[in-house]
Design an enzyme around this catalytic site. Structure first.
Site, PDB file in Angstrom:
ATOM      1  N   ASP A  51     -31.965 -47.196   9.682  1.00 16.68           N
ATOM      2  CA  ASP A  51     -30.629 -47.127  10.623  1.00 16.68           C
ATOM      3  C   ASP A  51     -29.810 -45.785  10.516  1.00 16.68           C
ATOM      4  OD1 ASP A  51     -31.116 -49.359  11.357  1.00 16.68           O
ATOM      5  OD2 ASP A  51     -30.395 -50.614   9.457  1.00 16.68           O
ATOM      6  N   GLY A 102     -34.693 -49.895  15.960  1.00 16.92           N
ATOM      7  CA  GLY A 102     -33.692 -50.404  17.242  1.00 16.92           C
ATOM      8  C   GLY A 102     -32.938 -49.073  16.845  1.00 16.92           C
TER       9      GLY A 102
HETATM   10  P1  IMP Z   1     -41.017 -56.427   8.937  1.00 19.19           P
HETATM   11  O1  IMP Z   1     -40.841 -54.024   9.294  1.00 19.19           O
HETATM   12  O2  IMP Z   1     -39.671 -56.136   9.865  1.00 19.19           O
HETATM   13  O3  IMP Z   1     -41.487 -56.223   8.197  1.00 19.19           O
HETATM   14  O4  IMP Z   1     -39.582 -55.382   7.739  1.00 19.19           O
HETATM   15  C1  IMP Z   1     -39.418 -55.519   6.223  1.00 19.19           C
HETATM   16  C2  IMP Z   1     -38.271 -54.633   6.152  1.00 19.19           C
HETATM   17  O5  IMP Z   1     -38.319 -53.684   5.969  1.00 19.19           O
HETATM   18  C3  IMP Z   1     -36.878 -55.675   5.868  1.00 19.19           C
HETATM   19  O6  IMP Z   1     -36.399 -55.528   4.620  1.00 19.19           O
HETATM   20  C4  IMP Z   1     -36.430 -55.162   6.848  1.00 19.19           C
HETATM   21  O7  IMP Z   1     -34.978 -55.392   7.376  1.00 19.19           O
HETATM   22  C5  IMP Z   1     -36.624 -53.930   6.936  1.00 19.19           C
HETATM   23  N1  IMP Z   1     -36.561 -53.155   8.157  1.00 19.19           N
HETATM   24  C6  IMP Z   1     -37.880 -52.852   9.262  1.00 19.19           C
HETATM   25  N2  IMP Z   1     -37.404 -52.233  10.441  1.00 19.19           N
HETATM   26  C7  IMP Z   1     -35.995 -52.242  10.009  1.00 19.19           C
HETATM   27  C8  IMP Z   1     -35.368 -51.056  10.351  1.00 19.19           C
HETATM   28  O8  IMP Z   1     -35.114 -50.037  11.448  1.00 19.19           O
HETATM   29  N3  IMP Z   1     -34.074 -50.740   9.771  1.00 19.19           N
HETATM   30  C9  IMP Z   1     -33.525 -51.186   8.799  1.00 19.19           C
HETATM   31  N4  IMP Z   1     -34.795 -51.757   8.076  1.00 19.19           N
HETATM   32  C10 IMP Z   1     -35.576 -52.345   8.227  1.00 19.19           C
END
Ligand code: IMP
Length: 438
Positions: free
Chosen positions: A13, A40
């Site tokens: 982010d 995102g």
């Molecule tokens: P996953 O990538 O959905 O498996 O999530 C694993 C961890 O990475 C979690 O703590 C999410 O909140 C974080 N995370 C995954 N993608 C993002 C991103 O694009 N921005 C911030 N945190 C992320």
């Protein structure tokens, strides 16, 4: 001609999408090479706000080719929604987007598995995933038996493959305590959905690896767009509170197929403070009013999940580590406007761990959890900088902050963002930044 890269240096982010969109016109290709719909990326153009998950942030520039390469995991329904949203706003993403046939697909069973696994507590805390099926999809990629790639959508035996995987997944889901979810998984329904994806995506699926190698051979310029942030890197981040791909600079080559010798510029992107979503250690996290003030001023709510982000001061120990890891040669410091509302600003310059001063980022989450930040206090500039368009428009104290961050990280700040719009960006020397070292 070589490639430049934009890499997040914190926990994601960092507003990388804005920077990629800005730099895209200087390039021929923009490449997304890891992660998936967990990302995102927000791109603001005038009054228009585009929220992208898979589609590379160069898509608003019709002359730029955008690539989704083998390291990305694609959730086709979300991707098709993004394409439709762009089409509805007068952009034709089908003209300048290619998806690798090697990219793996997030299938409906991955979403169910993510839901189930996310309830598990690791070291006293949930990982708190985005529930986009990212971990389960990468797990199947490595496991190989149950993977579905974009190229599988084009095969005649797609239905048979899905039926075999659904049968195995039903057994696995039951074994994982998810018997109540098994009913949601029906081979015929998944096949029907997948055939609808095929119809829509067939013209976009191709060989991105050779196309990118050809582009490099014919002197085209590439911009590699990192997703998430380096501290979420599966190998080098705050494991196990990380994502499932190499989100630091180390993932560029494996995810895209672009050899490392072509990479000549690495721009590390960081916020002027820190945020994190999901679980895991975060030494500079503020649980007080100041944390809430940063959240409100920075609108720190997740683009993908809407979750409030955890907020804290800039952590120079963490960013120094990730800048070195990712081979960063230039820093972009984002959200500087948010810090314009503080009398004093703290920067974490070291940790105290078990009574010892520590300037290196520890590799164990349990050790990082014990780290107490040692802060240096800098005077705030305490004024609105959203209208600043050049370095001269920034107050002296903002200059001092930028200078100090550059010193602490060991890399100069070359881009400063003072708001979400393209215009709210200051380059110390854009031409120099875009001149890639031979
Ligand atoms: P996953 O990538 O959905 O498996 O999530 C694993 C961890 O990475 C979690 O703590 C999410 O909140 C974080 N995370 C995954 N993608 C993002 C991103 O694009 N921005 C911030 N945190 C992320």
């Amino acid at each position: 001609m070589p490639a430049a890269c934009v890499i997040g240096l914190q926990w994601g982010d960092e507003a990388k999408g804005k920077l990629v969109d800005l730099l895209a016109p200087d390039h021929d290709c923009v490449v997304r090479y890891q992660g998936g719909a967990n990302a995102g990326h927000t791109v603001v153009s005038g009054n228009d706000v585009y929220k992208l998950h898979h589609v590379p942030s160069g898509i608003l520039h019709p002359q730029v080719m955008n690539f989704i390469t083998p390291g990305v995991v694609i959730e086709p329904t979300t991707l098709l929604g993004e394409l439709q949203e762009l089409e509805g706003r007068g952009i034709d993403p089908r003209k300048n987007l290619v998806i690798s046939e090697r990219a793996h697909l997030v299938m409906p069973w991955h979403l169910l598995e993510d839901q189930l696994m996310n309830q598990l507590v690791v070291q006293g805390e949930n990982i708190g995933t985005t529930l986009r099926g990212i971990g389960p999809c990468y797990r199947d990629k490595v496991g190989r038996n149950f993977a579905v790639r974009a190229s599988d959508l084009l095969q005649a035996d797609l239905g048979d493959r899905i039926a075999a995987i659904v049968q195995a997944k039903q057994t696995l889901l039951r074994g994982m305590g998810g018997a109540d979810l098994v009913g949601d998984l029906c081979a015929d329904r998944v096949t029907e959905t997948a055939r609808a994806w095929t119809e829509q995506l067939r013209p976009l699926i191709g060989d991105t690896t050779n196309r990118l190698l050809d582009a490099l051979d014919s002197d085209k310029r590439l911009l590699m767009e990192g997703a998430q942030g380096s501290l979420l890197d599966i190998d080098h981040g705050t494991y196990p509170f990380v994502t499932s791909s190499n989100s630091s600079g180390v993932g560029i080559c494996s995810g895209s197929g672009v050899p490392s010798r072509w990479i000549r510029r690495v721009i590390g992107v960081a916020k002027a403070y820190s945020t994190r979503v999901g679980g895991g250690p975060f030494p500079t996290e503020l649980h007080c009013d100041t944390g809430q003030k940063i959240r409100d001023l920075g609108n720190e709510y997740g683009t993908t999940t809407g979750r409030p982000r955890r907020c804290g001061w800039f952590d120079a120990v963490a960013v120094r580590y990730t800048a070195r890891l990712s081979g960063v040669d230039s820093l972009a410091l984002m959200m500087m406007d948010v810090l314009g509302h503080f009398e004093e600003i703290q920067v974490c310059v070291a940790y105290e761990i078990d009574g010892q001063r520590c300037e290196r980022f520890p590799c164990e989450a349990s050790i990082l959890r014990k780290a107490k930040p040692i802060y240096e206090t800098l005077p705030g500039w305490n004024c609105d900088v959203t209208g600043a368009r050049s370095l001269e428009d920034l107050p002296q104290r903002a200059h001092e902050y930028l200078q100090r961050i550059g010193e602490l990280i060991g890399v100069p700040v070359k881009v400063i963002s003072v708001g979400p719009d393209r215009e709210q960006t200051i380059f110390t020397d854009r031409q120099q930044l875009m001149t890639l070292v031979a």
